[in-house]
Design a protein around this motif. Structure first.
Motif, PDB file in Angstrom:
ATOM      1  N   LEU A  81      22.369 -15.621  -2.706  1.00  0.00           N
ATOM      2  CA  LEU A  81      21.607 -14.727  -1.829  1.00  0.00           C
ATOM      3  C   LEU A  81      20.648 -15.481  -0.910  1.00  0.00           C
ATOM      4  N   THR A  82      20.387 -16.751  -1.216  1.00  0.00           N
ATOM      5  CA  THR A  82      19.499 -17.545  -0.359  1.00  0.00           C
ATOM      6  C   THR A  82      20.246 -18.218   0.786  1.00  0.00           C
ATOM      7  N   GLU A  83      21.548 -18.016   0.883  1.00  0.00           N
ATOM      8  CA  GLU A  83      22.325 -18.734   1.894  1.00  0.00           C
ATOM      9  C   GLU A  83      22.036 -18.258   3.305  1.00  0.00           C
ATOM     10  N   ASN A  84      21.527 -17.036   3.462  1.00  0.00           N
ATOM     11  CA  ASN A  84      21.143 -16.561   4.788  1.00  0.00           C
ATOM     12  C   ASN A  84      20.013 -17.452   5.331  1.00  0.00           C
ATOM     13  N   PRO A  85      20.059 -17.852   6.590  1.00  0.00           N
ATOM     14  CA  PRO A  85      19.039 -18.756   7.122  1.00  0.00           C
ATOM     15  C   PRO A  85      17.626 -18.188   7.143  1.00  0.00           C
ATOM     16  N   ARG A  86      17.474 -16.866   7.023  1.00  0.00           N
ATOM     17  CA  ARG A  86      16.138 -16.267   7.036  1.00  0.00           C
ATOM     18  C   ARG A  86      15.507 -16.243   5.644  1.00  0.00           C
ATOM     19  N   VAL A  87      16.269 -16.609   4.622  1.00  0.00           N
ATOM     20  CA  VAL A  87      15.763 -16.596   3.247  1.00  0.00           C
ATOM     21  C   VAL A  87      15.269 -17.993   2.898  1.00  0.00           C
ATOM     22  N   VAL A  88      13.963 -18.128   2.640  1.00  0.00           N
ATOM     23  CA  VAL A  88      13.370 -19.457   2.497  1.00  0.00           C
ATOM     24  C   VAL A  88      12.764 -19.713   1.125  1.00  0.00           C
ATOM     25  N   GLY A  89      12.884 -18.756   0.211  1.00  0.00           N
ATOM     26  CA  GLY A  89      12.320 -18.946  -1.125  1.00  0.00           C
ATOM     27  C   GLY A  89      12.869 -17.941  -2.107  1.00  0.00           C
ATOM     28  N   LEU A  90      12.444 -18.072  -3.358  1.00  0.00           N
ATOM     29  CA  LEU A  90      12.868 -17.207  -4.455  1.00  0.00           C
ATOM     30  C   LEU A  90      11.664 -16.495  -5.052  1.00  0.00           C
ATOM     31  N   GLY A  91      11.890 -15.263  -5.506  1.00  0.00           N
ATOM     32  CA  GLY A  91      10.828 -14.493  -6.126  1.00  0.00           C
ATOM     33  C   GLY A  91      10.400 -13.320  -5.265  1.00  0.00           C
ATOM     34  N   GLU A  92       9.384 -12.567  -5.707  1.00  0.00           N
ATOM     35  CA  GLU A  92       8.491 -13.098  -6.689  1.00  0.00           C
ATOM     36  C   GLU A  92       9.005 -12.811  -8.085  1.00  0.00           C
ATOM     37  N   THR A  93       8.685 -13.728  -8.962  1.00  0.00           N
ATOM     38  CA  THR A  93       9.078 -13.654 -10.359  1.00  0.00           C
ATOM     39  C   THR A  93       7.865 -14.048 -11.190  1.00  0.00           C
ATOM     40  N   GLY A  94       8.033 -14.073 -12.498  1.00  0.00           N
ATOM     41  CA  GLY A  94       6.924 -14.502 -13.336  1.00  0.00           C
ATOM     42  C   GLY A  94       6.700 -13.573 -14.506  1.00  0.00           C
ATOM     43  N   LEU A  95       5.436 -13.482 -14.931  1.00  0.00           N
ATOM     44  CA  LEU A  95       5.073 -12.710 -16.113  1.00  0.00           C
ATOM     45  C   LEU A  95       3.853 -11.852 -15.822  1.00  0.00           C
ATOM     46  N   ASP A  96       3.906 -10.592 -16.210  1.00  0.00           N
ATOM     47  CA  ASP A  96       2.757  -9.698 -16.081  1.00  0.00           C
ATOM     48  C   ASP A  96       2.568  -8.979 -17.405  1.00  0.00           C
ATOM     49  N   TYR A  97       1.610  -9.488 -18.202  1.00  0.00           N
ATOM     50  CA  TYR A  97       1.314  -8.898 -19.505  1.00  0.00           C
ATOM     51  C   TYR A  97       0.160  -7.903 -19.421  1.00  0.00           C
ATOM     52  N   PHE A  98      -0.382  -7.712 -18.227  1.00  0.00           N
ATOM     53  CA  PHE A  98      -1.462  -6.730 -18.048  1.00  0.00           C
ATOM     54  C   PHE A  98      -0.889  -5.318 -18.078  1.00  0.00           C
ATOM     55  N   TYR A  99       0.170  -5.097 -17.279  1.00  0.00           N
ATOM     56  CA  TYR A  99       0.797  -3.781 -17.238  1.00  0.00           C
ATOM     57  C   TYR A  99       1.971  -3.653 -18.211  1.00  0.00           C
ATOM     58  N   ASP A 100       2.665  -4.770 -18.483  1.00  0.00           N
ATOM     59  CA  ASP A 100       3.827  -4.737 -19.376  1.00  0.00           C
ATOM     60  C   ASP A 100       4.820  -3.647 -18.963  1.00  0.00           C
ATOM     61  N   ASN A 101       5.092  -3.560 -17.667  1.00  0.00           N
ATOM     62  CA  ASN A 101       6.043  -2.558 -17.183  1.00  0.00           C
ATOM     63  C   ASN A 101       7.468  -2.855 -17.595  1.00  0.00           C
ATOM     64  N   SER A 102       7.754  -4.099 -17.926  1.00  0.00           N
ATOM     65  CA  SER A 102       9.050  -4.488 -18.481  1.00  0.00           C
ATOM     66  C   SER A 102       8.804  -5.258 -19.772  1.00  0.00           C
ATOM     67  N   PRO A 103       9.725  -5.184 -20.724  1.00  0.00           N
ATOM     68  CA  PRO A 103       9.549  -5.947 -21.964  1.00  0.00           C
ATOM     69  C   PRO A 103       9.343  -7.434 -21.663  1.00  0.00           C
ATOM     70  N   ARG A 104       8.513  -8.059 -22.443  1.00  0.00           N
ATOM     71  CA  ARG A 104       8.141  -9.442 -22.154  1.00  0.00           C
ATOM     72  C   ARG A 104       9.336 -10.390 -22.211  1.00  0.00           C
ATOM     73  N   GLU A 105      10.263 -10.147 -23.111  1.00  0.00           N
ATOM     74  CA  GLU A 105      11.418 -11.033 -23.189  1.00  0.00           C
ATOM     75  C   GLU A 105      12.277 -10.911 -21.937  1.00  0.00           C
ATOM     76  N   ALA A 106      12.397  -9.703 -21.386  1.00  0.00           N
ATOM     77  CA  ALA A 106      13.137  -9.526 -20.134  1.00  0.00           C
ATOM     78  C   ALA A 106      12.441 -10.255 -18.994  1.00  0.00           C
ATOM     79  N   GLN A 107      11.114 -10.206 -18.976  1.00  0.00           N
ATOM     80  CA  GLN A 107      10.364 -10.936 -17.958  1.00  0.00           C
ATOM     81  C   GLN A 107      10.606 -12.436 -18.078  1.00  0.00           C
ATOM     82  N   ARG A 108      10.587 -12.936 -19.299  1.00  0.00           N
ATOM     83  CA  ARG A 108      10.756 -14.372 -19.489  1.00  0.00           C
ATOM     84  C   ARG A 108      12.160 -14.825 -19.089  1.00  0.00           C
TER      85      ARG A 108
END
Length: 270
Positions: A81-108
């Protein structure tokens, strides 16, 4: 010029007046904007913004809030999906344990897939972390052992230990409007020792409007207020802060073309 290194121009908040939003940014001196993907399923709309405006670029990824709601993607899919010349990075990704909107293992799992895609593609990974400093640090260390990657801790609101680790690993740190909030002294303290050549500025628009616009819809033009506060914290002139953070952005996001007439500094000073 200055760069807004993280905004969400595809969000419905901007639908009624997106052209005016971009024009106000340009008038304020914002020469480049990076609009960030939060749902792979909505990536076409993110990409459309980058293709519509020559000074807007984009990323592709899954926000930790959506790690359990979006179809799980592997590193190879993200890289394609980054092959398009307008795509210059990945994300956002990471971990959010404040809201825990997704299970932590899925986030990891999602976080690790994005970092693997960063290794494969050479593109920087935009990292969101909230109330998850220890796990974020552990994953960064473990994934670095598999090979190098470039990354940015966006909207930094973590502690000094994570800021120090970012510097140690050669990562970048981006400051949002949070830096300007009166009660954010801990954030200002945490980034006091981050070298100027590792700092970026952002809005995270439409969220987190900086003082003196707090409480209003944020937009890229308002990044200048965060930059002014960061210059104060670092003890440098505002012009030097603009130049340094712009240079840092194009060093990190090196697939992104620098606007004509916005030459990097060449004398080694800021």
């Amino acid at each position: 010029m200055i760069v807004d290194s993280h905004c969400h121009l595809d969000f419905p908040d901007f639908a009624p007046d997106i052209d005016a939003v971009v024009e106000r940014a340009r008038t304020a001196g914002v020469g480049t904007m990076l609009t960030i993907c939060t749902h792979v399923s909505r990536f076409p709309g993110v990409l459309a913004m980058a293709e519509r405006f020559p000074d807007v670029w984009c990323t592709v990824g899954i926000h930790p809030h959506e790690a359990a709601n979006e179809a799980e993607v592997d590193a190879e899919t993200l890289v394609r999906l980054t092959e398009n010349p307008r795509v210059v990075g990945l994300g956002e990704t990471g971990l959010d344990y404040f809201y825990d909107n997704s299970p932590r293992e899925a986030q990891r799992r999602s976080f690790r897939a994005h970092l693997a895609a960063g290794r494969l593609s050479g593109l920087p990974v935009v990292i969101h972390t909230r109330d998850a400093d220890a796990d974020t640090a552990a994953i960064l260390r473990e994934e670095r052992e598999k090979g190098p990657f470039k990354a940015l801790l966006h909207c930094f609101s973590s502690g000094k230990d994570l800021a120090d680790l970012a510097v140690e690993m050669g990562l970048y740190v981006s400051m949002s409007g949070i830096l300007t909030f009166p009660k954010a002294e801990d954030v200002r303290t945490a980034i006091a020792d981050v070298p100027l050549d590792r700092l970026l500025v952002e809005t995270d628009a439409p969220f987190l409007a900086p003082t003196p616009k707090r409480g209003k819809r944020n937009e890229p033009a308002l990044v200048v207020h965060t930059a002014a506060k960061l210059a104060e914290v670092k003890g440098v002139a505002v012009e030097a802060l603009w130049a340094a953070t712009t240079d840092n952005f194009f060093t990190l996001f090196d697939k992104c073309a620098r606007p004509t007439g916005s030459a990097p500094q060449t004398d080694g000073t800021v």
